[in-house]
Design a protein around this motif. Structure first.
Motif, PDB file in Angstrom:
ATOM      1  N   ASP A  47       0.990  -1.253   0.231  1.00 22.81           N
ATOM      2  CA  ASP A  47       0.261   0.211  -0.299  1.00 22.81           C
ATOM      3  C   ASP A  47       1.239   1.394  -0.502  1.00 22.81           C
ATOM      4  O   ASP A  47       1.158   1.938   1.105  1.00 22.81           O
ATOM      5  CB  ASP A  47      -0.947   0.275   1.299  1.00 22.81           C
ATOM      6  CG  ASP A  47      -1.897   1.281   0.891  1.00 22.81           C
ATOM      7  OD1 ASP A  47      -2.061   2.671   0.375  1.00 22.81           O
ATOM      8  OD2 ASP A  47      -2.422   1.193   2.239  1.00 22.81           O
ATOM      9  N   PHE A  48       1.067   2.507  -1.481  1.00 26.49           N
ATOM     10  CA  PHE A  48       1.900   2.682  -1.274  1.00 26.49           C
ATOM     11  C   PHE A  48       1.807   3.879  -0.834  1.00 26.49           C
ATOM     12  O   PHE A  48       2.361   4.606   0.276  1.00 26.49           O
ATOM     13  CB  PHE A  48       2.665   3.236  -2.812  1.00 26.49           C
ATOM     14  CG  PHE A  48       4.321   4.241  -3.139  1.00 26.49           C
ATOM     15  CD1 PHE A  48       5.471   2.942  -2.717  1.00 26.49           C
ATOM     16  CD2 PHE A  48       3.918   4.811  -3.040  1.00 26.49           C
ATOM     17  CE1 PHE A  48       6.288   4.459  -2.617  1.00 26.49           C
ATOM     18  CE2 PHE A  48       4.809   6.193  -3.084  1.00 26.49           C
ATOM     19  CZ  PHE A  48       6.387   6.284  -3.238  1.00 26.49           C
ATOM     20  N   GLY A  49       0.637   4.327  -1.604  1.00 27.54           N
ATOM     21  CA  GLY A  49       0.170   5.794  -1.359  1.00 27.54           C
ATOM     22  C   GLY A  49      -0.032   5.227   0.224  1.00 27.54           C
ATOM     23  O   GLY A  49      -0.027   6.907   1.121  1.00 27.54           O
ATOM     24  N   GLY A  50      -1.084   4.939   0.763  1.00 26.66           N
ATOM     25  CA  GLY A  50      -1.395   4.644   2.350  1.00 26.66           C
ATOM     26  C   GLY A  50       0.157   4.877   3.459  1.00 26.66           C
ATOM     27  O   GLY A  50       0.088   5.367   4.646  1.00 26.66           O
ATOM     28  N   THR A  51       0.799   4.123   2.987  1.00 28.20           N
ATOM     29  CA  THR A  51       2.223   4.309   3.968  1.00 28.20           C
ATOM     30  C   THR A  51       2.776   4.914   3.890  1.00 28.20           C
ATOM     31  O   THR A  51       3.176   5.920   5.037  1.00 28.20           O
ATOM     32  CB  THR A  51       2.729   3.082   3.913  1.00 28.20           C
ATOM     33  OG1 THR A  51       2.226   1.681   3.204  1.00 28.20           O
ATOM     34  CG2 THR A  51       4.482   2.538   4.498  1.00 28.20           C
ATOM     35  N   GLU A  52       2.734   5.880   3.056  1.00 26.46           N
ATOM     36  CA  GLU A  52       3.703   7.165   2.534  1.00 26.46           C
ATOM     37  C   GLU A  52       2.822   8.273   3.420  1.00 26.46           C
ATOM     38  O   GLU A  52       3.757   8.829   4.417  1.00 26.46           O
ATOM     39  CB  GLU A  52       3.425   7.559   0.564  1.00 26.46           C
ATOM     40  CG  GLU A  52       3.789   9.142   1.115  1.00 26.46           C
ATOM     41  CD  GLU A  52       5.250   9.244   0.885  1.00 26.46           C
ATOM     42  OE1 GLU A  52       6.108  10.314   1.064  1.00 26.46           O
ATOM     43  OE2 GLU A  52       6.131   8.277   1.573  1.00 26.46           O
ATOM     44  N   TYR A  53       2.013   8.409   2.855  1.00 23.17           N
ATOM     45  CA  TYR A  53       0.878   9.005   4.498  1.00 23.17           C
ATOM     46  C   TYR A  53       1.446   8.940   5.529  1.00 23.17           C
ATOM     47  O   TYR A  53       1.375   8.888   6.718  1.00 23.17           O
ATOM     48  CB  TYR A  53      -1.025   9.109   3.694  1.00 23.17           C
ATOM     49  CG  TYR A  53      -1.670   9.530   4.947  1.00 23.17           C
ATOM     50  CD1 TYR A  53      -1.700  11.097   4.798  1.00 23.17           C
ATOM     51  CD2 TYR A  53      -2.260   9.110   6.681  1.00 23.17           C
ATOM     52  CE1 TYR A  53      -2.193  12.254   5.675  1.00 23.17           C
ATOM     53  CE2 TYR A  53      -2.926   9.607   7.066  1.00 23.17           C
ATOM     54  CZ  TYR A  53      -3.211  10.856   7.011  1.00 23.17           C
ATOM     55  OH  TYR A  53      -3.536  11.407   7.246  1.00 23.17           O
ATOM     56  N   LEU A  54       0.998   7.457   5.915  1.00 19.32           N
ATOM     57  CA  LEU A  54       1.305   6.968   7.314  1.00 19.32           C
ATOM     58  C   LEU A  54       3.066   7.259   7.768  1.00 19.32           C
ATOM     59  O   LEU A  54       2.944   8.460   9.432  1.00 19.32           O
ATOM     60  CB  LEU A  54       1.273   5.874   7.395  1.00 19.32           C
ATOM     61  CG  LEU A  54       1.534   5.590   8.783  1.00 19.32           C
ATOM     62  CD1 LEU A  54      -0.044   5.500   9.709  1.00 19.32           C
ATOM     63  CD2 LEU A  54       1.037   3.578   8.424  1.00 19.32           C
ATOM     64  N   LEU A  55       3.624   7.614   6.974  1.00 18.43           N
ATOM     65  CA  LEU A  55       4.993   7.903   7.548  1.00 18.43           C
ATOM     66  C   LEU A  55       5.009   8.639   7.857  1.00 18.43           C
ATOM     67  O   LEU A  55       5.906   9.462   8.599  1.00 18.43           O
ATOM     68  CB  LEU A  55       6.245   6.981   6.344  1.00 18.43           C
ATOM     69  CG  LEU A  55       5.904   5.689   6.720  1.00 18.43           C
ATOM     70  CD1 LEU A  55       7.279   5.571   4.988  1.00 18.43           C
ATOM     71  CD2 LEU A  55       7.093   5.732   7.743  1.00 18.43           C
TER      72      LEU A  55
END
Length: 378
Positions: free
Chosen positions: A278-286
């Motif tokens: 989940d690239f987009g969700g993980t980038e947001y989370l980070l």
């Protein structure tokens, strides 16, 4: 009517001060055949959970989470709760009717403070106190019986069956709102901020949007409830919780103490998140976790995220993130490994080999050393 009856007292309490919680009967024992059967199932599930390979074996972290729950709902209420921390990357917590509470690592990763953790745990405890598991069990059985009879009604059977099942899920949505509102009462009388719950749901919406964008999908419509949805929409939830807590006096969030308690497990939880594809969700989370301060573990996780996607521009960005992580923590062995692999893949072999040699020096017993030595020409 049930929701209105709960909403008005909470709103009034928010205006005048601490909320009056309902009386709590300790050492509750199951009554009747349905409850005893449900408890037997919960006891069996707990026995399996106790031996699960996914349990997080960390007494200090478990005691910390239990302390947050007790401060959230009160010592008398939390005394009989048994908390199990489970290493699953999704956002979730739940509580069984026998007093077993599961808290998943994906939840621990996403909340930002003790107050936010208290809000979610308080919500699950509210389900327990309101005995929603029993109500849902009875409702589900009733709906199943209706659906079975509907099969005999010819062309109208599917319609009646859908109405029966739909009524069960609608009932659950009402329960979710009741639990939200009771947990807000807990928050008002606790040492924690009552505004924290709304913050959690707002960020979950933002993360879902980022996931959809990363997968080139449409954003979810937060203002509509699907027929089979068991929860209020996140927008609905964030809106009414924010409105009801708006006039409550501000109280501590406990962000620093929460960050310290989670620090030991943060790299592992981030690693689990990477595996969700989940690239987009993980980038947001980070980015959400970092705010304006990117620590070495967060920079390393971001570098891994970009390296795993593997586009040429991603590899260039990943190398920069690895370098920033190593500038903050030169002893981060995995950072040297990731940087070396990233540079090798981008045909920067000399610099890549030097980075891998640093990893080999820091982790001489690692299982992948023979493979990496082949890559470096040693």
């Amino acid at each position: 009517m049930a929701l209105l009856a709960l909403t008005l007292p909470v709103a009034a309490a928010a205006a005048r001060g601490p909320a009056d919680l309902p009386p709590y009967g300790q050492a509750y024992q199951p009554q009747g055949t349905d409850e005893r059967g449900l408890w037997m199932l919960a006891d069996e599930d707990e026995r399996e959970l106790r031996d699960s390979k996914f349990l997080i074996d960390d007494p200090a972290l478990q005691a910390y989470v239990a302390g947050v729950l007790c401060r959230a709902v009160g010592q008398d209420r939390c005394r009989g709760v048994r908390i199990y921390l489970v290493r699953v990357a999704s956002f979730n917590a739940n509580m069984a009717p026998n007093g077993t509470m599961q808290v998943w690592s994906g939840l621990l990763l996403r909340v930002r403070s003790e107050a936010e953790l208290a809000a979610v745990l308080g919500h699950e405890f509210a389900h327990f106190e309101l005995r929603h598991s029993l109500s849902g069990f009875r409702r589900q059985r009733s709906a199943t019986d209706i659906a079975a009879w509907a099969a005999f009604l010819g062309q109208y059977g599917a319609t009646v069956q859908q109405a029966a099942v739909g009524s069960f899920f609608q009932f659950n949505r009402d329960q979710e709102k009741q639990a939200d509102l009771l947990s807000l009462k807990y928050a008002i009388q606790s040492p924690y901020s009552a505004q924290a719950a709304a913050h959690v749901w707002q960020r979950l919406m933002d993360e879902a949007d980022a996931t959809a964008l990363g997968r080139k999908q449409r954003s979810q419509r937060y203002d509509r409830v699907a027929f089979f949805s068991t929860h209020p929409t996140n927008l609905d939830r964030a809106t009414y919780l924010a409105a009801l807590s708006a006039d409550v006096a501000a109280k501590p969030e406990g962000a620093e103490s929460y960050s310290a308690a989670l620090a030991k497990w943060l790299p592992d939880f981030l690693s689990d998140q990477m595996k969700l594809n989940d690239f987009g969700g993980t980038e947001y989370l980070l980015s959400s976790l970092a705010g304006e301060h990117w620590t070495a573990p967060l920079l390393f996780a971001r570098a891994e995220l970009y390296r795993q996607r593997g586009n040429p521009r991603d590899l260039a960005a990943a190398a920069d993130f690895y370098r920033s992580a190593l500038a903050a923590d030169p002893g981060l062995a995995e950072g040297w490994r990731g940087l070396g692999l990233c540079l090798m893949r981008n045909r920067q072999r000399t610099e890549g080999a030097d980075a891998l040699k640093n990893y080999i020096r820091l982790r001489p017993q690692a299982a992948d050393i023979p493979m990496l030595q082949t890559m470096t020409g040693e």
